[in-house]
Design a protein around this motif. Structure first.
Motif, PDB file in Angstrom:
ATOM      1  N   LEU A   1       0.825  -1.221   0.000  1.00 27.65           N
ATOM      2  CA  LEU A   1       0.000   0.000   0.000  1.00 27.65           C
ATOM      3  C   LEU A   1       0.854   1.264   0.000  1.00 27.65           C
ATOM      4  O   LEU A   1       0.660   2.164   0.816  1.00 27.65           O
ATOM      5  N   ALA A   2       1.782   1.362  -0.955  1.00 24.46           N
ATOM      6  CA  ALA A   2       2.626   2.545  -1.060  1.00 24.46           C
ATOM      7  C   ALA A   2       1.860   3.689  -1.724  1.00 24.46           C
ATOM      8  O   ALA A   2       0.817   3.480  -2.352  1.00 24.46           O
ATOM      9  N   CYS A   3       2.387   4.902  -1.595  1.00 25.81           N
ATOM     10  CA  CYS A   3       1.756   6.046  -2.244  1.00 25.81           C
ATOM     11  C   CYS A   3       1.829   5.875  -3.754  1.00 25.81           C
ATOM     12  O   CYS A   3       2.755   5.283  -4.292  1.00 25.81           O
ATOM     13  N   GLY A   4       0.812   6.362  -4.430  1.00 25.71           N
ATOM     14  CA  GLY A   4       0.788   6.239  -5.876  1.00 25.71           C
ATOM     15  C   GLY A   4      -0.165   5.151  -6.334  1.00 25.71           C
ATOM     16  O   GLY A   4      -1.290   5.031  -5.837  1.00 25.71           O
TER      17      GLY A   4
ATOM     18  N   VAL B   1      -1.034   9.928   3.024  1.00 24.66           N
ATOM     19  CA  VAL B   1      -1.049   9.329   4.360  1.00 24.66           C
ATOM     20  C   VAL B   1      -2.482   9.090   4.827  1.00 24.66           C
ATOM     21  O   VAL B   1      -2.824   8.010   5.329  1.00 24.66           O
ATOM     22  N   ALA B   2      -3.346  10.071   4.653  1.00 19.75           N
ATOM     23  CA  ALA B   2      -4.745   9.920   5.051  1.00 19.75           C
ATOM     24  C   ALA B   2      -5.422   8.824   4.236  1.00 19.75           C
ATOM     25  O   ALA B   2      -6.200   8.019   4.775  1.00 19.75           O
TER      26      ALA B   2
ATOM     27  N   VAL C   1       4.955   5.937   2.098  1.00 14.96           N
ATOM     28  CA  VAL C   1       3.700   6.656   1.890  1.00 14.96           C
ATOM     29  C   VAL C   1       3.890   8.169   2.028  1.00 14.96           C
ATOM     30  O   VAL C   1       3.535   8.933   1.129  1.00 14.96           O
ATOM     31  N   ALA C   2       4.471   8.578   3.140  1.00 12.41           N
ATOM     32  CA  ALA C   2       4.647  10.012   3.403  1.00 12.41           C
ATOM     33  C   ALA C   2       5.546  10.688   2.369  1.00 12.41           C
ATOM     34  O   ALA C   2       5.463  11.901   2.175  1.00 12.41           O
TER      35      ALA C   2
ATOM     36  N   ARG D   1       6.076   2.355  10.308  1.00 17.06           N
ATOM     37  CA  ARG D   1       7.369   2.409   9.609  1.00 17.06           C
ATOM     38  C   ARG D   1       7.166   2.432   8.100  1.00 17.06           C
ATOM     39  O   ARG D   1       7.845   3.166   7.374  1.00 17.06           O
ATOM     40  N   PHE D   2       6.227   1.628   7.618  1.00 16.07           N
ATOM     41  CA  PHE D   2       5.958   1.615   6.179  1.00 16.07           C
ATOM     42  C   PHE D   2       5.418   2.964   5.721  1.00 16.07           C
ATOM     43  O   PHE D   2       5.766   3.445   4.633  1.00 16.07           O
TER      44      PHE D   2
END
Length: 267
Positions: free
Chosen positions: A58-61, A106-107, A93-94, A87-88
């Motif tokens: 579930l990474a950003c993008g 993040v949200a 994400v951030a 940590r992930f």
């Protein structure tokens, strides 16, 4: 008859591997447009498909964009993270958030976690910086394995969807390499163009790989013990007897390819 067969078809479980979108990868306008195009492509891919479950990180993008579409479609979302949730978030994400970026990854990350069917943290202890990339690689293999096992239980076939930029460098822990490993196993996969190219990353993880494969074998019944013992002796397994007197063994190969070959041959 065809209508009855269609009803019985529950579809294929899906393994998803995405494309990280950092705030430094483009202007706010470019990032917004890239997300819009990805969402259109992914929605088109999901439309009309029967999917019993999705397995992904579930990474950003691309990850979060696809997870939101999966949840909206009512498909069970199974999230596996290499580290703890916090940590992930810090590492994967951030990094997508920025002062001039409209979206709050993040949200959206925590909103997806709240709605996921399952959330698994593979490693809850301290992680050395030199081993971080290998944790991502291990997570990709774990997710592929979960999807393959789910398909076997449902008597169907696993499928992968990857979001990759065609000209992106193939890092060992990245989606391009993960896709190649999945296809090499003989499974079907589809690819969506990431639209927005990230900066090239190293072709191999830094540091030393902290993971090692182990193959376990078990006799189905006591009547199989003699034959299983012979096979395990030939392969160099350590052998012991279980409480119910079935033979069991373990073997540590040189790598994952040998592990897969040994397990397949014994099976």
């Amino acid at each position: 008859t065809s209508a009855e067969l269609a009803t019985l078809n529950i579809g294929d479980p899906v393994f998803f591997s995405g494309h990280v979108m950092k705030s430094s990868d483009g202007t706010p306008e470019e990032l917004t447009e890239a997300e819009r195009l990805l969402a259109i492509e992914m929605s088109g891919w999901l439309e009309g498909r029967k999917i019993p479950a999705v397995y992904m990180s579930l990474a950003c993008g691309a990850d979060i964009i696809f997870a939101e579409l999966v949840l909206e479609a009512g498909i069970p979302l199974n999230v596996t993270l290499p580290f703890t949730v916090g940590r992930f978030c810090d590492l994967s994400v951030a990094i997508g958030n920025g002062d001039d970026i409209a979206t709050d990854w993040v949200a959206r990350y925590f909103a997806c976690l709240d709605q996921a069917a399952t959330v698994t943290e593979l490693w809850r202890h301290e992680v050395r910086k030199a081993e971080v990339d290998y944790h991502y690689l291990n997570t990709n293999r774990h997710l592929a394995g979960e999807t393959i096992f789910a398909a076997a239980a449902l008597m169907t076939r696993p499928r992968m969807l990857a979001v990759i930029h065609p000209q992106a460098a193939a890092s060992k822990a990245g989606a391009k390499n993960t896709l190649a490993e999945f296809v090499a196993r003989g499974f079907n996969a589809d690819v969506i163009d990431a639209q927005l190219r990230r900066k090239d990353s190293p072709t191999d993880p830094r540091g030393a790989d902290p993971f090692a494969p182990i193959v376990f074998a078990f006799a189905r019944s006591q009547q199989d013990n003699a034959e299983i013992r012979r096979l395990l002796d030939e392969t160099g397994f350590g052998i012991r007897a279980l409480k119910d007197r079935r033979i069991a063994g373990h073997y540590m190969p040189s790598g994952f390819e040998e592990a897969h070959f040994t397990a397949s041959r014994l099976a």
